[in-house]
Every structure is written in structure tokens, then in C-alpha cells.
Write a protein that holds these residues in place. Structure first.
Motif, PDB file in Angstrom:
ATOM      1  N   ILE A   1    -104.803  78.951  78.777  1.00 17.07           N
ATOM      2  CA  ILE A   1    -104.631  80.401  78.955  1.00 17.07           C
ATOM      3  C   ILE A   1    -103.902  80.684  80.267  1.00 17.07           C
ATOM      4  CG2 ILE A   1    -105.872  82.577  79.255  1.00 17.07           C
ATOM      5  CD1 ILE A   1    -108.102  81.301  77.496  1.00 17.07           C
ATOM      6  N   VAL A   2    -104.302  79.976  81.331  1.00 17.76           N
ATOM      7  CA  VAL A   2    -103.665  80.199  82.633  1.00 17.76           C
ATOM      8  C   VAL A   2    -102.178  79.860  82.561  1.00 17.76           C
ATOM      9  CG1 VAL A   2    -103.562  79.376  85.021  1.00 17.76           C
ATOM     10  CG2 VAL A   2    -105.763  79.914  83.985  1.00 17.76           C
ATOM     11  N   ALA A   3    -101.831  78.805  81.815  1.00 17.72           N
ATOM     12  CA  ALA A   3    -100.413  78.440  81.697  1.00 17.72           C
ATOM     13  C   ALA A   3     -99.613  79.600  81.104  1.00 17.72           C
ATOM     14  CB  ALA A   3    -100.266  77.194  80.833  1.00 17.72           C
ATOM     15  N   ILE A   4    -100.207  80.282  80.114  1.00 19.60           N
ATOM     16  CA  ILE A   4     -99.507  81.410  79.506  1.00 19.60           C
ATOM     17  C   ILE A   4     -99.381  82.556  80.516  1.00 19.60           C
ATOM     18  CG2 ILE A   4     -99.650  83.133  77.663  1.00 19.60           C
ATOM     19  CD1 ILE A   4    -101.207  80.902  76.058  1.00 19.60           C
ATOM     20  N   ILE A   5    -100.464  82.783  81.288  1.00 22.36           N
ATOM     21  CA  ILE A   5    -100.406  83.839  82.310  1.00 22.36           C
ATOM     22  C   ILE A   5     -99.331  83.524  83.344  1.00 22.36           C
ATOM     23  CG2 ILE A   5    -101.703  84.967  84.165  1.00 22.36           C
ATOM     24  CD1 ILE A   5    -104.253  84.459  82.511  1.00 22.36           C
ATOM     25  N   VAL A   6     -99.273  82.256  83.776  1.00 21.74           N
ATOM     26  CA  VAL A   6     -98.277  81.885  84.790  1.00 21.74           C
ATOM     27  C   VAL A   6     -96.865  82.060  84.224  1.00 21.74           C
ATOM     28  CG1 VAL A   6     -97.329  79.960  86.115  1.00 21.74           C
ATOM     29  CG2 VAL A   6     -99.786  80.330  86.059  1.00 21.74           C
ATOM     30  N   TRP A   7     -96.695  81.728  82.958  1.00 22.64           N
ATOM     31  CA  TRP A   7     -95.384  81.937  82.338  1.00 22.64           C
ATOM     32  C   TRP A   7     -95.000  83.417  82.421  1.00 22.64           C
ATOM     33  CZ3 TRP A   7     -93.990  85.092  78.262  1.00 22.64           C
ATOM     34  CH2 TRP A   7     -92.663  84.942  77.811  1.00 22.64           C
ATOM     35  N   TYR A   8     -95.983  84.289  82.124  1.00 24.72           N
ATOM     36  CA  TYR A   8     -95.729  85.726  82.184  1.00 24.72           C
ATOM     37  C   TYR A   8     -95.359  86.143  83.617  1.00 24.72           C
ATOM     38  CZ  TYR A   8     -96.278  90.737  81.628  1.00 24.72           C
ATOM     39  OH  TYR A   8     -96.032  92.065  81.619  1.00 24.72           O
ATOM     40  N   ILE A   9     -96.130  85.630  84.584  1.00 21.23           N
ATOM     41  CA  ILE A   9     -95.871  86.001  85.983  1.00 21.23           C
ATOM     42  C   ILE A   9     -94.463  85.585  86.396  1.00 21.23           C
ATOM     43  CG2 ILE A   9     -96.502  85.480  88.383  1.00 21.23           C
ATOM     44  CD1 ILE A   9     -99.410  85.276  87.451  1.00 21.23           C
ATOM     45  N   ILE A  10     -94.072  84.370  86.039  1.00 21.45           N
ATOM     46  CA  ILE A  10     -92.792  83.859  86.539  1.00 21.45           C
ATOM     47  C   ILE A  10     -91.595  84.506  85.835  1.00 21.45           C
ATOM     48  CG2 ILE A  10     -91.362  81.761  86.594  1.00 21.45           C
ATOM     49  CD1 ILE A  10     -93.677  80.245  87.627  1.00 21.45           C
ATOM     50  N   PHE A  11     -91.759  84.806  84.552  1.00 24.58           N
ATOM     51  CA  PHE A  11     -90.579  85.314  83.847  1.00 24.58           C
ATOM     52  C   PHE A  11     -90.595  86.821  83.580  1.00 24.58           C
ATOM     53  CE2 PHE A  11     -90.371  80.791  82.868  1.00 24.58           C
ATOM     54  CZ  PHE A  11     -89.072  80.545  83.259  1.00 24.58           C
ATOM     55  N   LYS A  12     -91.729  87.494  83.757  1.00 23.15           N
ATOM     56  CA  LYS A  12     -91.808  88.904  83.377  1.00 23.15           C
ATOM     57  C   LYS A  12     -92.219  89.851  84.497  1.00 23.15           C
ATOM     58  CE  LYS A  12     -90.829  87.834  79.152  1.00 23.15           C
ATOM     59  NZ  LYS A  12     -89.470  88.069  78.667  1.00 23.15           N
ATOM     60  N   THR A  13     -92.491  89.343  85.679  1.00 23.39           N
ATOM     61  CA  THR A  13     -92.921  90.261  86.741  1.00 23.39           C
ATOM     62  C   THR A  13     -91.912  90.232  87.893  1.00 23.39           C
ATOM     63  OG1 THR A  13     -94.140  88.572  87.963  1.00 23.39           O
ATOM     64  CG2 THR A  13     -95.362  89.760  86.247  1.00 23.39           C
ATOM     65  N   PRO A  14     -91.927  91.310  88.725  1.00 28.52           N
ATOM     66  CA  PRO A  14     -91.013  91.332  89.895  1.00 28.52           C
ATOM     67  C   PRO A  14     -91.246  90.133  90.814  1.00 28.52           C
ATOM     68  CG  PRO A  14     -92.065  93.473  89.586  1.00 28.52           C
ATOM     69  CD  PRO A  14     -92.711  92.544  88.603  1.00 28.52           C
ATOM     70  N   PHE A  15     -92.522  89.760  91.010  1.00 25.75           N
ATOM     71  CA  PHE A  15     -92.797  88.611  91.874  1.00 25.75           C
ATOM     72  C   PHE A  15     -92.115  87.352  91.336  1.00 25.75           C
ATOM     73  CE2 PHE A  15     -95.435  84.802  92.607  1.00 25.75           C
ATOM     74  CZ  PHE A  15     -95.317  84.717  93.977  1.00 25.75           C
ATOM     75  N   GLY A  16     -92.199  87.183  90.015  1.00 23.40           N
ATOM     76  CA  GLY A  16     -91.593  86.005  89.402  1.00 23.40           C
ATOM     77  C   GLY A  16     -90.090  85.985  89.579  1.00 23.40           C
ATOM     78  N   LEU A  17     -89.479  87.150  89.414  1.00 19.16           N
ATOM     79  CA  LEU A  17     -88.025  87.248  89.579  1.00 19.16           C
ATOM     80  C   LEU A  17     -87.635  86.878  91.008  1.00 19.16           C
ATOM     81  CD1 LEU A  17     -85.327  88.034  88.333  1.00 19.16           C
ATOM     82  CD2 LEU A  17     -85.724  90.360  89.135  1.00 19.16           C
ATOM     83  N   ARG A  18     -88.392  87.414  91.972  1.00 19.51           N
ATOM     84  CA  ARG A  18     -88.102  87.092  93.379  1.00 19.51           C
ATOM     85  C   ARG A  18     -88.283  85.604  93.617  1.00 19.51           C
ATOM     86  NH1 ARG A  18     -91.482  92.109  94.884  1.00 19.51           N
ATOM     87  NH2 ARG A  18     -89.908  93.690  94.491  1.00 19.51           N
ATOM     88  N   LEU A  19     -89.365  85.056  93.078  1.00 21.39           N
ATOM     89  CA  LEU A  19     -89.650  83.627  93.247  1.00 21.39           C
ATOM     90  C   LEU A  19     -88.474  82.788  92.757  1.00 21.39           C
ATOM     91  CD1 LEU A  19     -92.252  81.696  93.825  1.00 21.39           C
ATOM     92  CD2 LEU A  19     -92.286  81.488  91.363  1.00 21.39           C
ATOM     93  N   ARG A  20     -88.013  83.117  91.547  1.00 22.48           N
ATOM     94  CA  ARG A  20     -86.929  82.313  90.983  1.00 22.48           C
ATOM     95  C   ARG A  20     -85.632  82.503  91.767  1.00 22.48           C
ATOM     96  NH1 ARG A  20     -85.983  84.185  85.675  1.00 22.48           N
ATOM     97  NH2 ARG A  20     -87.363  85.935  86.076  1.00 22.48           N
ATOM     98  N   SER A  21     -85.369  83.738  92.220  1.00 19.24           N
ATOM     99  CA  SER A  21     -84.113  83.969  92.940  1.00 19.24           C
ATOM    100  C   SER A  21     -84.113  83.236  94.273  1.00 19.24           C
ATOM    101  CB  SER A  21     -83.894  85.468  93.144  1.00 19.24           C
ATOM    102  OG  SER A  21     -84.873  85.980  94.012  1.00 19.24           O
ATOM    103  N   VAL A  22     -85.291  83.175  94.910  1.00 22.91           N
ATOM    104  CA  VAL A  22     -85.398  82.473  96.185  1.00 22.91           C
ATOM    105  C   VAL A  22     -85.137  80.982  95.991  1.00 22.91           C
ATOM    106  CG1 VAL A  22     -87.144  81.695  97.828  1.00 22.91           C
ATOM    107  CG2 VAL A  22     -86.861  84.107  97.377  1.00 22.91           C
ATOM    108  N   GLY A  23     -85.521  80.476  94.853  1.00 29.93           N
ATOM    109  CA  GLY A  23     -85.323  79.052  94.593  1.00 29.93           C
ATOM    110  C   GLY A  23     -83.917  78.720  94.155  1.00 29.93           C
ATOM    111  N   GLU A  24     -83.223  79.695  93.574  1.00 28.39           N
ATOM    112  CA  GLU A  24     -81.870  79.423  93.102  1.00 28.39           C
ATOM    113  C   GLU A  24     -80.845  79.697  94.198  1.00 28.39           C
ATOM    114  OE1 GLU A  24     -80.731  78.155  90.237  1.00 28.39           O
ATOM    115  OE2 GLU A  24     -82.746  77.889  89.430  1.00 28.39           O
ATOM    116  N   HIS A  25     -80.964  80.844  94.854  1.00 25.89           N
ATOM    117  CA  HIS A  25     -79.965  81.241  95.842  1.00 25.89           C
ATOM    118  C   HIS A  25     -80.629  82.102  96.906  1.00 25.89           C
ATOM    119  CE1 HIS A  25     -76.266  82.158  97.661  1.00 25.89           C
ATOM    120  NE2 HIS A  25     -75.504  81.848  96.622  1.00 25.89           N
ATOM    121  N   PRO A  26     -81.268  81.437  97.877  1.00 27.29           N
ATOM    122  CA  PRO A  26     -82.054  82.200  98.856  1.00 27.29           C
ATOM    123  C   PRO A  26     -81.221  83.231  99.625  1.00 27.29           C
ATOM    124  CG  PRO A  26     -81.864  79.889  99.493  1.00 27.29           C
ATOM    125  CD  PRO A  26     -81.348  80.001  98.105  1.00 27.29           C
ATOM    126  N   MET A  27     -79.949  82.888  99.879  1.00 26.16           N
ATOM    127  CA  MET A  27     -79.157  83.816 100.685  1.00 26.16           C
ATOM    128  C   MET A  27     -78.932  85.121  99.927  1.00 26.16           C
ATOM    129  SD  MET A  27     -75.492  83.610 102.442  1.00 26.16           S
ATOM    130  CE  MET A  27     -75.387  81.879 102.730  1.00 26.16           C
TER     131      MET A  27
END
Lengths: 319, 347
Positions: A163-189
Motif C-alpha cells: 500500500i505504501v508503495a502505491i502511496i509513494v508512487w502517487y506522491i512522486i508523480f501526482k503531487t507538487p512535492f513529487g514534481l519538485r523532487l523529480r525536477s531537482v534530480g533532473e536539472h537542479p539549476m
């Protein structure tokens, strides 16, 4: 023993062995998605395992059946605190992230064994009294055919992992925090230019990875080892990293890979009592997760690419 | 001047901070750090037996350190030294057990087997990096575990008949040294110390005096520039890993042929490969630096064994100190920052 009975043994055991890997791999996903490599997951699991077992031994009389749950919680906090070391070194002090992770692993093993010898005056702790009970999930386990395989004789915490894995998937791909997280990892500048606080996000991600690895370590120790010694966590952290890569840094992918590796682990342990499987030398099951990860990386099973900025410290104003 | 100043001061700082932190941990846990470090020093060089054992510990540390350092110079992080060491250990012992040859052939053959096995094991991540751009760190971590399980399987099922270790190697393949034994009160110090020293020289020679070494270092500095000036980056990546793996395999061969004389099933890693990372980092990846750092870490490790005997302090305190030293070396930016603050304050 027919095939259906074999499944009844293997599937619950697979989910149980996968649970620590799922939690830890999810932690790895958080950290690496933010651009911080965390080789230290193994060490963070060690901290979780140690804390979980010691807490369990100390408070089992008072807390009774709640002990394993609370010990997992305390282990989570301990590993979160421990992961600040990795965060400070690799984010603020711009240390080589792999080196810092190696140091985390060495430090965790040294520190916990030091404390075990100090507290218990021997190389391992006592055996815990309170562990997670095996349960049949009400209603679901009554479903014909799949009920006895999937929902019987398992552990609540193992289902929680899924269940937590599904929640984490939601957080990373569907929330503002997730978007920021991914953008920081792809192109921090670019993220920084858009007003995202790179340092803050990376700190949060590394601390989350510590918390998740702590949970994973405590579950592994509570369910399978029942005590803490130098071999309690023996490669599970690295196997979680393997699951994360095999799952292409996607929480659901990581969960799938962890389940698969859990199957391999459980087969290598319970397989000797099962028909067909006992003829396979257990060494193949033991090395399979690692070999498959290497093959996945080389691109034979769809290429696995890390987040672009992973491994690089972000230095403001540097091109 | 300032460049050399940092190069020297930051490792020194890291060591001092690490030892200090170790003292604080001992103090907090109710031990006497003076007694603790005293017992450690006694364990390092208290009498000739301890000196012999310390030097014996240093042998694989030098080789593992060289392995990590060599790859670092080409910009590669060989975290797989541990696995290469295990493979080299088994290969050397296997040759030592299986053949019956005069010493002049048998011993070099066994040592060579260790080096070659380590090279082959390191060739895999090197090749995958060169061919598919796969990160060598992940591949070699996965290969560490593969090495552990495969060698355990081979020891139990192929080389021996369900035993947990191999037979002892033939005397003709042994590095044991009756001369050192008589000198050091029967410590396990063996001839491998000379092999380690020769390897230090080899590494220095390859990197500083040959064209190959120049290319290897160039690739480490800047891959694009090296490619543009006609060097084959891929070839150099593989070559660097292979040489690094040979050092690692030799470290294993030293344990197999010198210290133990057999290969046993392992529940976990030896730790020497990971400590090799510490050795290389502290030694700034230079041949002479590796020797100094290996003396320090090998000394700490050997001395640690005496701590629980004399003072009841768990020997793991030394693992904590080593881990902290790695932290401080890796965070040298932090040390630099402090030094600069300090200088500004002085002005």
C-alpha cells in the motif's frame, strides 16, 4: 504436495521477504529522484534493525503485542536521524555521495556492534519475544482460490508495504512535492531558477530515505533474524538498491522488483523442502537479483537510466 | 604552496578529528580513552609478535588501497575491490591446492592466478562501462555479492566435499616465512610484504613513467579532451579496471597463500576491500600516500584486537574511527571552509 499447496507456502513468504526490500527501495527512490545517490541504505537498514531489536527487547513486557509496531516506528526515527549525516556530508559539504554512503555503511556496522557489545556484553543480542503474528486478512482470505494464496498466513506489515508503495508512487508523480523532487534530480539549476529550494528538497529526500530504510531494517530483523548481530542485515540494503534500479526509479517498479527478489530469497530458504525447486542449487537463487540488475542496466530488458543530476552536488551559480 | 598545504592538512585533520571523535565516544560510553588508545598502541607494536601481526594486516590494505586508488586516477570508482579480492583469494588457493609443482613454478603460478581472477572480475564492470555506459559502482556492488555466493558455493560443492573450507595449500605454494616467524615470535607475517612493496612501485611506475599511465590519468581528468587527442577512452577504462582488479586479486592471494593457507566459506565480506576505499581516499590516490594510509588503517585494525583483551573496549570502536575519517576526508570542503574562516579571523 501439489502445485497449489506449493503456492500457498511460497507466495506469503515472498511477500514477507519483499516487505523490507520494498520499504528500503522506496527510500532509495526518494533519495535518487532528488539527485542524491544513497549507497548507505545498507547501513541505514542496519541502524533500523539494531534499534528495532533493542527497543523490542527493552519494552516487550510493557507494550505486549504492540511492541513490533512501535519498534519499527522508533527504528524509523533512529535511521532518519542517522541519515542526516549523509545529507549534511553530501548536500552541504559536497562530499562524494558514494564515498559518504560507504562511510555510512561502515559507521553503522561499527557503531551498532560497539553498542551491542557494550549493552549485552556479547556479539549478538538476545532473541526477541514479540514478533509480528501471522494473520489471515478477514474477508479477503475467504475468496476462493486466490484468498488462501494471497491473503492468508501473511503479515499486516507486508501488505502495508505494498500500500505504501502505491502511496509513494502517487506522491512522486501526482503531487507538487513529487514534481519538485523529480525536477531537482533532473536539472537542479532549472528548478532553482523556478524558485524551488534545491537544498531543502534534497534534505527532505535523504531523510525520507533514511526513515524508509530504517523501517525496512527493523522489519527484516523482527521477522527473520529475531536478534541483532553482524549478519542480520547482509546485503538487503544493496538488494533494495538493485530493486530500485531494476524498477527504473519508479516506486511501483521498485515494488515489483522487490517482490521478485523476495521470491528469490524465499525460494533460496524454503525451496529446499519443495519439489522441483530443491534441485536448483541455491546459489543461483542467491545471485539472481544481482545478475538480473546488471543485465537490466546494460539495456537488454529496456534501458534503466538514473536521474540526470544524480551524484552531483548542486553549487549555486556554477554552470 | 596553498595547494600542497590543503593536500597535506586535510587528511591530517581528518585523522585527528576521527581519533578525537573515537575518544569522545569511548568517554561517553564510560571507557577511558587514554587506556583504550594505550591498549591499541600496545597491540600495534607492544612486542615483536604484535609488530609482525600489524605488518601482516598492512599487506592486503596496501594492495586494496592501490586497487581503489588506481581506478580513481582514471576517474573510476572501483567499489568492487571486495569481490575481486574474494575471487582472487579463492583462485590462488585453488591453484595452491590442486597442483603439485616445484616451488619456483607453483608459488608464482598461484599468485598469478589470484591476480588474473581479480582482473577478470573487474573486467566486467570495466567492459560494461566502456560498452554500455553503465555506472561501474552499481555493477561492482552487484558483483561483490555474486562473488561472495559463488565462491562459497565453489568451496562447498566443487573444491571440497561439503566442507566449510578448502584443504590447506601445498607448502610449495605458500608464502609463509619461517624467517619472519622466528623474527616476530611466530606471528603470521609472510613474504607477501615484498609483493605489496613491489606493487606500490609498479603503480607509481605505470602512472608516472609510462605512456599508458599518462593516458589513464588523462582519461581521468577529462574524457572528451582525451578522446579528441586520439586516445581510446573505452580501452583505458577497461585497462584501468583490469589493473585495479589485479591489485585487488593479489590482496586476496596474500590472505589465501600467506595469512590463512586456505579459503573458507564466508558469512559476510572481509571488509578489506571497503577499507581499501578509506586507504585510497586518505592517501590521496598516490602510491606513497596509499602506503602511509595503509600503515595507519592497518595499524588501527591490528591494534584494535588488543583493546577488548586489555581494557574491555569493543574493538568496533576502530571501525567507527575509520568510518569517521572517511567522512571527514570526503567532506574536505568543510575542513577547507573552517581553515579559511580561521585565516580570515586571524587577519
Amino acid at each position: 504436495m501439489d502445485f497449489y499447496q506449493v503456492l500457498q507456502i511460497i507466495i506469503p513468504s515472498m511477500i514477507a521477504y519483499a516487505a523490507p526490500l520494498i520499504f528500503t527501495a522506496l527510500g532509495g527512490v526518494f533519495s535518487e529522484r532528488s539527485g542524491v545517490i544513497n549507497i548507505g541504505l545498507e547501513g541505514l537498514m542496519v541502524i533500523g534493525a539494531f534499534t528495532g531489536i533493542v527497543f523490542n527487547l527493552m519494552y516487550a513486557d510493557v507494550l505486549g503485542a504492540w511492541t513490533p509496531w512501535l519498534s519499527v516506528l522508533v527504528a524509523m526515527i533512529a535511521a532518519l536521524l542517522f541519515s542526516t549525516l549523509h545529507a549534511v556530508a553530501s548536500i552541504t559539504f559536497r562530499a562524494d555521495q558514494t564515498v559518504s554512503g560507504v562511510a555510512i555503511n561502515l559507521l553503522a556496522v561499527g557503531l551498532t556492534l560497539f553498542l551491542v557489545k557494550k549493552i549485552y556484553d556479547k556479539g549478538q543480542t538476545d532473541i526477541i519475544a514479540e514478533t509480528f503474528p501471522r494473520i489471515d486478512i478477514p474477508l479477503l482470505s475467504d475468496i476462493p482460490f486466490i484468498g488462501p494464496i494471497l491473503f492468508s498466513n501473511g503479515y499486516y506489515i507486508a501488505y502495508l508495504a505494498i500500500i505504501v508503495a502505491i502511496i509513494v508512487w502517487y506522491i512522486i508523480f501526482k503531487t507538487p512535492f513529487g514534481l519538485r523532487l523529480r525536477s531537482v534530480g533532473e536539472h537542479p539549476m532549472a528548478a532553482d531558477t523556478m524558485g524551488v529550494n534545491v537544498t531543502k528538497i534534497r534534505y527532505q529526500a535523504v531523510l525520507l530515505s533514511g526513515a524508509f530504510a530504517g523501517i525496512g531494517g527493523a522489519i527484516h530483523a523482527t521477522l527473520f533474524a529475531n536478534d541483532f548481530s553482524h549478519t542480520t542485515i547482509n546485503g538487503q540494503g544493496f538488494m533494495a538498491i538493485a530493486a530500485m534500479i531494476f524498477g527504473k526509479w519508479n516506486p511501483l517498479g521498485a515494488m515489483g522488483a522487490a517482490l521478485f527478489f523476495g521470491l528469490a530469497q524465499s525460494l533460496s530458504i524454503v525451496g529446499s523442502s519443495l519439489p522441483f525447486i530443491k534441485d536448483i542449487p541455491s546459489v543461483f537463487l542467491l545471485i539472481m537479483p544481482y545478475i538480473l540488475t546488471i543485465i537490466a542496466l546494460t539495456g537488454f530488458i529496456g534501458r534503466a537510466d538514473a536521474p540526470k543530476a544524480s551524484g552531483q552536488p548542486y553549487i549555486k551559480g556554477k554552470r | 604552496m596553498s595547494k600542497y598545504f590543503y593536500k597535506l592538512t586535510s587528511p591530517l585533520f581528518a585523522v585527528i578529528l576521527g581519533l578525537l571523535a573515537g575518544a569522545i565516544i569511548m568517554l561517553v560510553s564510560g571507557y577511558n580513552p587514554v587506556e583504550g588508545y594505550g591498549a591499541m598502541l600496545a597491540g600495534i607494536a607492544g612486542d615483536s609478535y604484535y609488530t609482525g601481526e600489524t605488518l601482516r594486516t598492512i599487506i592486503p590494505y596496501i594492495l586494496a588501497g592501490l586497487a581503489v586508488a588506481f581506478a580513481f586516477r582514471t576517474g573510476l570508482f572501483n567499489i568492487g575491490v571486495e569481490g575481486q579480492l574474494i575471487v582472487g583469494w579463492l583462485a590462488a588457493v585453488w591453484v595452491g591446492v590442486a597442483f603439485d609443482l616445484p616451488k619456483i613454478i607453483h608459488l608464482p603460478l598461484a599468485i598469478l592466478a589470484g591476480a588474473v581472477a581479480g582482473s577478470l572480475w573487474a573486467f566486467i564492470p570495466g567492459f560494461l562501462k566502456a560498452k554500455f555506459r553503465v555506472h561501474e559502482v552499481i555493477v561492482s556492488i552487484m558483483l561483490n555479492y555474486t562473488a561472495l555466493y559463488v565462491t562459497n558455493y565453489l568451496i562447498q560443492n566443487v573444491i571440497s566435499d561439503n566442507q566449510d573450507k578448502t584443504e590447506r595449500i601445498a607448502e610449495t605454494a605458500s608464502l609463509r616465512s619461517p624467517f619472519f616467524e622466528s623474527l616476530t615470535d611466530f606471528s603470521r607475517l609472510h613474504w607477501g610484504i615484498f609483493i605489496a612493496i613491489i606493487c606500490v612501485f609498479i603503480m607509481w611506475f605505470i602512472l608516472e613513467k609510462t605512456k599508458t599511465g599518462f593516458e589513464l590519468k588523462a582519461v581521468g581528468f577529462n574524457q572528451q579532451a582525451s578522446e579528441y587527442s586520439g586516445m581510446s577512452v573505452n580501452k583505458n577504462i577497461i585497462l584501468s579496471m583490469v589493473i585495479s582488479g589485479a591489485f585487488a586479486g593479489l590482496a586476496g592471494a596474500m590472505e589465501g597463500l600467506g595469512t590463512f593457507g586456505y579459503a573458507a566459506i564466508k558469512g559476510g565480506f572481509t571488509g578489506i576491500g571497503f577499507d581499501g576505499i578509506a586507504v585510497a581516499l586518505l592517501g590521496a590516490n598516490s602510491a606513497i600516500g596509499v602506503v602511509l594510509a595503509a600503515f595507519l588503517f592497518g595499524g588501527l585494525k591490528a591494534g584494535a584486537i588488543n583493546m577488548p583483551l586489555q581494557t574491555g573496549i569493543p574493538s568496533e570502536i576502530v571501525d567507527i574511527v575509520i568510518a569517521l575519517i572517511i567522512f571527514f576526508v570526503a567532506s574536505s570542503y568543510f575542513i577547507r571552509w573552517i581553515v579559511q574562516r580561521f585565516k580570515k579571523g586571524a587577519k
